[in-house]
Write a protein that holds these residues in place. Structure first.
Motif, PDB file in Angstrom:
ATOM      1  N   ARG A  21       0.842  -1.208   0.000  1.00 26.49           N
ATOM      2  CA  ARG A  21       0.000   0.000   0.000  1.00 26.49           C
ATOM      3  C   ARG A  21       0.871   1.251   0.000  1.00 26.49           C
ATOM      4  O   ARG A  21       0.637   2.197  -0.761  1.00 26.49           O
ATOM      5  CB  ARG A  21      -0.917  -0.025   1.225  1.00 26.49           C
ATOM      6  CG  ARG A  21      -1.871   1.173   1.308  1.00 26.49           C
ATOM      7  CD  ARG A  21      -2.805   1.034   2.498  1.00 26.49           C
ATOM      8  NE  ARG A  21      -2.098   1.006   3.775  1.00 26.49           N
ATOM      9  CZ  ARG A  21      -2.011  -0.056   4.565  1.00 26.49           C
ATOM     10  NH1 ARG A  21      -2.581  -1.198   4.212  1.00 26.49           N
ATOM     11  NH2 ARG A  21      -1.351   0.010   5.706  1.00 26.49           N
ATOM     12  N   TRP A  22       1.902   1.279   0.849  1.00 25.51           N
ATOM     13  CA  TRP A  22       2.793   2.441   0.920  1.00 25.51           C
ATOM     14  C   TRP A  22       3.506   2.641  -0.423  1.00 25.51           C
ATOM     15  O   TRP A  22       3.623   3.767  -0.917  1.00 25.51           O
ATOM     16  CB  TRP A  22       3.815   2.243   2.040  1.00 25.51           C
ATOM     17  CG  TRP A  22       4.661   3.446   2.307  1.00 25.51           C
ATOM     18  CD1 TRP A  22       4.399   4.470   3.179  1.00 25.51           C
ATOM     19  CD2 TRP A  22       5.924   3.766   1.688  1.00 25.51           C
ATOM     20  NE1 TRP A  22       5.416   5.398   3.147  1.00 25.51           N
ATOM     21  CE2 TRP A  22       6.360   4.998   2.240  1.00 25.51           C
ATOM     22  CE3 TRP A  22       6.717   3.141   0.739  1.00 25.51           C
ATOM     23  CZ2 TRP A  22       7.556   5.603   1.867  1.00 25.51           C
ATOM     24  CZ3 TRP A  22       7.908   3.744   0.352  1.00 25.51           C
ATOM     25  CH2 TRP A  22       8.309   4.955   0.916  1.00 25.51           C
ATOM     26  N   THR A  23       3.959   1.568  -1.012  1.00 22.92           N
ATOM     27  CA  THR A  23       4.657   1.665  -2.293  1.00 22.92           C
ATOM     28  C   THR A  23       3.743   2.214  -3.375  1.00 22.92           C
ATOM     29  O   THR A  23       4.133   3.097  -4.157  1.00 22.92           O
ATOM     30  CB  THR A  23       5.192   0.286  -2.709  1.00 22.92           C
ATOM     31  OG1 THR A  23       6.077  -0.207  -1.690  1.00 22.92           O
ATOM     32  CG2 THR A  23       5.947   0.373  -4.028  1.00 22.92           C
ATOM     33  N   GLY A  24       2.516   1.699  -3.428  1.00 23.96           N
ATOM     34  CA  GLY A  24       1.578   2.183  -4.436  1.00 23.96           C
ATOM     35  C   GLY A  24       1.257   3.656  -4.284  1.00 23.96           C
ATOM     36  O   GLY A  24       1.137   4.393  -5.270  1.00 23.96           O
ATOM     37  N   LEU A  25       1.169   4.113  -3.034  1.00 25.30           N
ATOM     38  CA  LEU A  25       0.844   5.513  -2.784  1.00 25.30           C
ATOM     39  C   LEU A  25       1.991   6.455  -3.123  1.00 25.30           C
ATOM     40  O   LEU A  25       1.763   7.625  -3.440  1.00 25.30           O
ATOM     41  CB  LEU A  25       0.453   5.703  -1.310  1.00 25.30           C
ATOM     42  CG  LEU A  25      -0.915   5.143  -0.897  1.00 25.30           C
ATOM     43  CD1 LEU A  25      -1.087   5.224   0.619  1.00 25.30           C
ATOM     44  CD2 LEU A  25      -2.040   5.909  -1.592  1.00 25.30           C
ATOM     45  N   LEU A  54      10.392  -4.740  -8.451  1.00 23.87           N
ATOM     46  CA  LEU A  54       9.259  -5.132  -7.620  1.00 23.87           C
ATOM     47  C   LEU A  54       8.035  -5.402  -8.488  1.00 23.87           C
ATOM     48  O   LEU A  54       7.310  -6.386  -8.277  1.00 23.87           O
ATOM     49  CB  LEU A  54       8.954  -4.043  -6.592  1.00 23.87           C
ATOM     50  CG  LEU A  54       7.667  -4.241  -5.778  1.00 23.87           C
ATOM     51  CD1 LEU A  54       7.738  -5.508  -4.940  1.00 23.87           C
ATOM     52  CD2 LEU A  54       7.412  -3.022  -4.894  1.00 23.87           C
ATOM     53  N   ARG A  55       7.786  -4.530  -9.462  1.00 26.73           N
ATOM     54  CA  ARG A  55       6.615  -4.700 -10.325  1.00 26.73           C
ATOM     55  C   ARG A  55       6.624  -6.054 -11.015  1.00 26.73           C
ATOM     56  O   ARG A  55       5.575  -6.716 -11.154  1.00 26.73           O
ATOM     57  CB  ARG A  55       6.567  -3.582 -11.369  1.00 26.73           C
ATOM     58  CG  ARG A  55       5.270  -3.539 -12.181  1.00 26.73           C
ATOM     59  CD  ARG A  55       5.479  -2.930 -13.560  1.00 26.73           C
ATOM     60  NE  ARG A  55       6.310  -3.769 -14.396  1.00 26.73           N
ATOM     61  CZ  ARG A  55       5.851  -4.817 -15.090  1.00 26.73           C
ATOM     62  NH1 ARG A  55       4.577  -5.161 -15.044  1.00 26.73           N
ATOM     63  NH2 ARG A  55       6.675  -5.544 -15.830  1.00 26.73           N
ATOM     64  N   ALA A  67      -3.396  -2.399  -6.029  1.00 26.70           N
ATOM     65  CA  ALA A  67      -2.279  -1.475  -5.798  1.00 26.70           C
ATOM     66  C   ALA A  67      -1.200  -1.608  -6.864  1.00 26.70           C
ATOM     67  O   ALA A  67      -0.361  -0.712  -7.013  1.00 26.70           O
ATOM     68  CB  ALA A  67      -1.683  -1.709  -4.413  1.00 26.70           C
ATOM     69  N   LEU A  68      -1.195  -2.723  -7.603  1.00 26.08           N
ATOM     70  CA  LEU A  68      -0.185  -2.921  -8.641  1.00 26.08           C
ATOM     71  C   LEU A  68      -0.371  -1.945  -9.795  1.00 26.08           C
ATOM     72  O   LEU A  68       0.607  -1.562 -10.452  1.00 26.08           O
ATOM     73  CB  LEU A  68      -0.260  -4.363  -9.148  1.00 26.08           C
ATOM     74  CG  LEU A  68       0.596  -4.721 -10.362  1.00 26.08           C
ATOM     75  CD1 LEU A  68       2.077  -4.524 -10.071  1.00 26.08           C
ATOM     76  CD2 LEU A  68       0.316  -6.177 -10.777  1.00 26.08           C
ATOM     77  N   ARG A  73       1.768   1.728 -13.919  1.00 32.09           N
ATOM     78  CA  ARG A  73       1.618   2.979 -14.670  1.00 32.09           C
ATOM     79  C   ARG A  73       2.896   3.802 -14.612  1.00 32.09           C
ATOM     80  O   ARG A  73       3.364   4.333 -15.628  1.00 32.09           O
ATOM     81  CB  ARG A  73       0.447   3.798 -14.122  1.00 32.09           C
ATOM     82  CG  ARG A  73       0.156   5.072 -14.925  1.00 32.09           C
ATOM     83  CD  ARG A  73      -0.767   6.005 -14.180  1.00 32.09           C
ATOM     84  NE  ARG A  73      -0.138   6.583 -12.998  1.00 32.09           N
ATOM     85  CZ  ARG A  73       0.742   7.582 -13.027  1.00 32.09           C
ATOM     86  NH1 ARG A  73       1.114   8.109 -14.184  1.00 32.09           N
ATOM     87  NH2 ARG A  73       1.262   8.060 -11.909  1.00 32.09           N
ATOM     88  N   VAL A  74       3.476   3.914 -13.417  1.00 27.52           N
ATOM     89  CA  VAL A  74       4.687   4.717 -13.255  1.00 27.52           C
ATOM     90  C   VAL A  74       5.847   4.099 -14.035  1.00 27.52           C
ATOM     91  O   VAL A  74       6.584   4.801 -14.748  1.00 27.52           O
ATOM     92  CB  VAL A  74       5.040   4.862 -11.761  1.00 27.52           C
ATOM     93  CG1 VAL A  74       6.405   5.532 -11.593  1.00 27.52           C
ATOM     94  CG2 VAL A  74       3.963   5.650 -11.035  1.00 27.52           C
ATOM     95  N   VAL A  75       6.030   2.785 -13.919  1.00 27.66           N
ATOM     96  CA  VAL A  75       7.131   2.128 -14.623  1.00 27.66           C
ATOM     97  C   VAL A  75       6.967   2.282 -16.133  1.00 27.66           C
ATOM     98  O   VAL A  75       7.922   2.625 -16.845  1.00 27.66           O
ATOM     99  CB  VAL A  75       7.211   0.645 -14.229  1.00 27.66           C
ATOM    100  CG1 VAL A  75       8.222  -0.102 -15.105  1.00 27.66           C
ATOM    101  CG2 VAL A  75       7.599   0.509 -12.749  1.00 27.66           C
TER     102      VAL A  75
END
Length: 320
Positions: A21-25, A54-55, A67-68, A73-75
């Motif tokens: 959750r923290w990573t996704g945020l 990680l992805r 959360a993935l 999207r960012v990657v």
């Protein structure tokens, strides 16, 4: 009948959910104007490579986890940026390895030709051969070359295991071993626990005893960074870290260390981020360790994404 502690099992599921959750945020911050201004260039580029790593395992272990989506999207957005590959060259000592990682971790269907062009250049420059690489760098390069699907002349994994410290580690004190390197050796050999380790059972058991000793050692040190890598290494050797005494102790340490927002706030108990840290400092100190914990728990728990409800009975059990 499982010998796992029900309380520990539930606590690790929450540990994983919180870290993800923290990573996704916070994933989007890495490619934001604020991060461009507030973070050093090379550490930010490396952090994005770590996010892509990680992805990859998140997608394999828990593809339906909501959360993935933000991490993906960012990657994908970063891998579309033509200037990102330029950032990888700014660390002279690791530039070619970063470029190989970039090519290996490209999202499926990447629309740019940058990964292929980088692989062609690395081959032309002679990087995809053993050369004078140390045994560990040789193994790391082979792992990423295989992920990238590129032809290379690196040694077989069996030879690279024999060249590592592990075959001789059983007779050495833990203080003479690099826990991070031992863990990564096993993770590269097994695709971070997703591929069988082709070792005789006796050698596998010997390596597991080494990793368990190291896990105990780093847990006593309160090392939040190395312990999750060793827990994943236990899994890669065929053990369940929720069942081994050293694994359970390491997991309890991480559960206790996790902040309410899901982050692991620092590399160790001694380096815990102070309460008065700025948001940027908190992010920088928490990011890598939180990603490592997220990756480890995704693989070890088989990608469980549902965070269990904390009942009164569970709360009592969670006094681990």
């Amino acid at each position: 009948m499982s010998t796992r502690s029900a309380g520990l099992d539930e606590a690790v599921t929450r540990l994983s959910a919180g870290a993800r959750r923290w990573t996704g945020l916070h994933a989007a911050y890495l490619d934001s104007p604020a991060a461009h201004a507030e973070l050093p260039v090379v550490p930010r580029a490396k952090a994005l490579l770590q996010l892509a790593m990680l992805r990859r395992y998140w997608e394999k272990c828990a593809p339906a986890d909501p959360a993935l989506a933000e991490v993906t999207r960012v990657v994908e957005q970063v891998w579309q940026r033509p200037d990102f590959t330029q950032l990888l060259t700014l660390d002279g000592g690791r530039a070619r390895q970063f470029e190989l990682m970039y090519a290996a971790l490209a999202p499926t269907g990447s629309a740019t030709g940058a990964p292929r062009a980088l692989l062609d250049r690395l081959a032309a420059d002679g990087y995809l051969v053993p050369g004078r690489k140390s045994p560990f760098v040789h193994l790391e390069a082979r792992f990423y070359a295989d992920l990238a699907g590129v032809e290379h002349k690196f040694a077989p994994y069996e030879e690279l295991y024999e060249a590592s410290p592990l075959p001789r580690a059983a007779t050495l004190p833990v203080s003479d071993l690099d826990g991070c390197q031992v863990a990564h050796t096993l993770l590269y050999l097994t695709d971070f626990g997703l591929r069988d380790l082709l070792l005789p059972e006796e050698e596998r058991d010997r390596a597991l005893r080494v990793v368990e000793r190291l896990t105990d050692h780093y847990a006593v040190l309160g090392d939040w960074d190395v312990v999750p890598k060793l827990l994943l290494a236990q899994y890669a050797l065929g053990a369940d870290p929720l069942r081994t005494p050293s694994g359970a102790a390491g997991l309890r340490m991480l559960v206790a260390a996790q902040a309410p927002d899901g982050a692991i706030p620092g590399r160790s108990a001694d380096e815990r981020v102070p309460a008065d840290a700025t948001p940027v400092e908190y992010f920088r100190k928490s990011y890598k360790v939180t990603l490592v914990v997220a990756l480890m728990t995704l693989v070890v728990t088989g990608g469980r994404t549902k965070e269990p409800a904390l009942t009164a009975a569970t709360a009592i059990r969670e006094t681990l």
